[in-house]
Scaffold this motif. Structure first.
Motif, PDB file in Angstrom:
ATOM      1  N   ARG A  19       0.956  -0.925   0.130  1.00 41.70           N
ATOM      2  CA  ARG A  19      -0.077   0.353  -0.434  1.00 41.70           C
ATOM      3  C   ARG A  19       0.867   1.052   0.451  1.00 41.70           C
ATOM      4  O   ARG A  19       0.242   2.717   0.405  1.00 41.70           O
ATOM      5  N   ILE A  20       2.634   1.245  -0.287  1.00 45.05           N
ATOM      6  CA  ILE A  20       2.825   2.383  -0.091  1.00 45.05           C
ATOM      7  C   ILE A  20       3.789   2.194  -2.413  1.00 45.05           C
ATOM      8  O   ILE A  20       4.160   1.167  -2.537  1.00 45.05           O
ATOM      9  N   GLY A  21       3.508   3.596  -2.389  1.00 45.26           N
ATOM     10  CA  GLY A  21       4.423   3.517  -3.884  1.00 45.26           C
ATOM     11  C   GLY A  21       5.638   3.478  -3.024  1.00 45.26           C
ATOM     12  O   GLY A  21       6.565   3.820  -2.691  1.00 45.26           O
ATOM     13  N   ARG A  22       6.102   3.419  -5.252  1.00 44.09           N
ATOM     14  CA  ARG A  22       7.994   3.382  -4.821  1.00 44.09           C
ATOM     15  C   ARG A  22       7.713   3.707  -6.579  1.00 44.09           C
ATOM     16  O   ARG A  22       7.370   3.027  -6.759  1.00 44.09           O
ATOM     17  N   VAL A  23       9.335   4.783  -6.209  1.00 40.25           N
ATOM     18  CA  VAL A  23       9.512   5.439  -7.907  1.00 40.25           C
ATOM     19  C   VAL A  23      10.873   4.962  -8.253  1.00 40.25           C
ATOM     20  O   VAL A  23      11.599   4.886  -7.251  1.00 40.25           O
ATOM     21  N   LEU A  24      10.737   3.997  -9.515  1.00 38.45           N
ATOM     22  CA  LEU A  24      11.924   3.343  -9.905  1.00 38.45           C
ATOM     23  C   LEU A  24      12.340   4.296 -11.832  1.00 38.45           C
ATOM     24  O   LEU A  24      10.906   4.873 -12.161  1.00 38.45           O
ATOM     25  N   ILE A  25      12.390   4.425 -12.260  1.00 36.91           N
ATOM     26  CA  ILE A  25      13.027   5.243 -13.052  1.00 36.91           C
ATOM     27  C   ILE A  25      13.561   3.625 -14.772  1.00 36.91           C
ATOM     28  O   ILE A  25      14.112   2.074 -13.779  1.00 36.91           O
ATOM     29  N   VAL A  26      12.630   3.218 -15.287  1.00 40.13           N
ATOM     30  CA  VAL A  26      12.312   1.744 -16.073  1.00 40.13           C
ATOM     31  C   VAL A  26      13.228   2.609 -17.357  1.00 40.13           C
ATOM     32  O   VAL A  26      12.144   3.472 -17.823  1.00 40.13           O
ATOM     33  N   ALA A  27      13.372   2.149 -18.141  1.00 42.16           N
ATOM     34  CA  ALA A  27      13.780   2.457 -19.159  1.00 42.16           C
ATOM     35  C   ALA A  27      14.025   4.360 -19.887  1.00 42.16           C
ATOM     36  O   ALA A  27      12.953   4.440 -20.952  1.00 42.16           O
ATOM     37  N   GLY A  28      14.088   4.940 -18.931  1.00 45.82           N
ATOM     38  CA  GLY A  28      13.941   5.909 -18.780  1.00 45.82           C
ATOM     39  C   GLY A  28      13.506   6.882 -18.531  1.00 45.82           C
ATOM     40  O   GLY A  28      12.673   8.060 -18.493  1.00 45.82           O
ATOM     41  N   GLN A  29      11.474   6.368 -18.115  1.00 43.51           N
ATOM     42  CA  GLN A  29      10.543   6.385 -17.623  1.00 43.51           C
ATOM     43  C   GLN A  29      10.333   6.668 -16.062  1.00 43.51           C
ATOM     44  O   GLN A  29      11.235   5.294 -15.809  1.00 43.51           O
ATOM     45  N   GLU A  30       9.775   7.548 -15.676  1.00 41.20           N
ATOM     46  CA  GLU A  30       9.455   7.413 -14.334  1.00 41.20           C
ATOM     47  C   GLU A  30       8.081   7.138 -13.644  1.00 41.20           C
ATOM     48  O   GLU A  30       6.941   6.733 -14.194  1.00 41.20           O
ATOM     49  N   ILE A  31       8.612   5.725 -13.251  1.00 40.55           N
ATOM     50  CA  ILE A  31       7.151   4.989 -12.568  1.00 40.55           C
ATOM     51  C   ILE A  31       6.879   4.961 -11.777  1.00 40.55           C
ATOM     52  O   ILE A  31       7.659   4.632 -10.558  1.00 40.55           O
ATOM     53  N   ALA A  32       5.640   5.063 -10.882  1.00 40.12           N
ATOM     54  CA  ALA A  32       5.261   5.060  -9.310  1.00 40.12           C
ATOM     55  C   ALA A  32       5.106   3.660  -9.352  1.00 40.12           C
ATOM     56  O   ALA A  32       4.152   3.045 -10.131  1.00 40.12           O
TER      57      ALA A  32
END
Length: 106
Positions: A19-32
């Motif tokens: 239930r907690i968001g995490r930010v990642l950079i995947v293939a140059g895209q900022e993903i939650a």
């Protein structure tokens, strides 16, 4: 699903808090990335569809709905569609969990 889609390993399921968001950079895209209390995982672009914008990763997950604390919007994690009476949509990305690993399709 697009036949040319590539899946990128985002990490192990137990690295994502429920239930907690995490930010990642995947293939140059900022993903939650969000994990629900029943271990479903959803990936959305970390961009709020509200006209003033902002991140969505700080939202609170309940069921399949993300509650946005900035604008009090409700966003469906599966479709990215903002719930009425508000309007908008967040881009979503396919997710698969295999052998405890989380993969995001781009």
């Amino acid at each position: 699903m697009n036949a040319t889609q590539t899946f990128y390993k985002a990490g192990m399921l137990d690295e994502f808090l429920s239930r907690i968001g995490r930010v990642l950079i995947v293939a140059g895209q900022e993903i939650a990335v969000f994990r629900t209390s029943n271990d479903e995982v959803f990936a959305l672009e970390n961009r709020n569809p509200h006209p003033k914008g902002g991140p969505i990763a700080e939202g609170i997950v309940s069921g399949h709905i993300l509650y946005d604390p900035l604008y009090d919007w409700q966003i469906d994690l599966a479709t990215g569609i903002v719930q009425a009476p508000d309007e908008g949509q967040v881009r979503t990305f396919p997710v698969k969990v295999e052998h405890g690993a989380v993969w995001i399709g781009m």
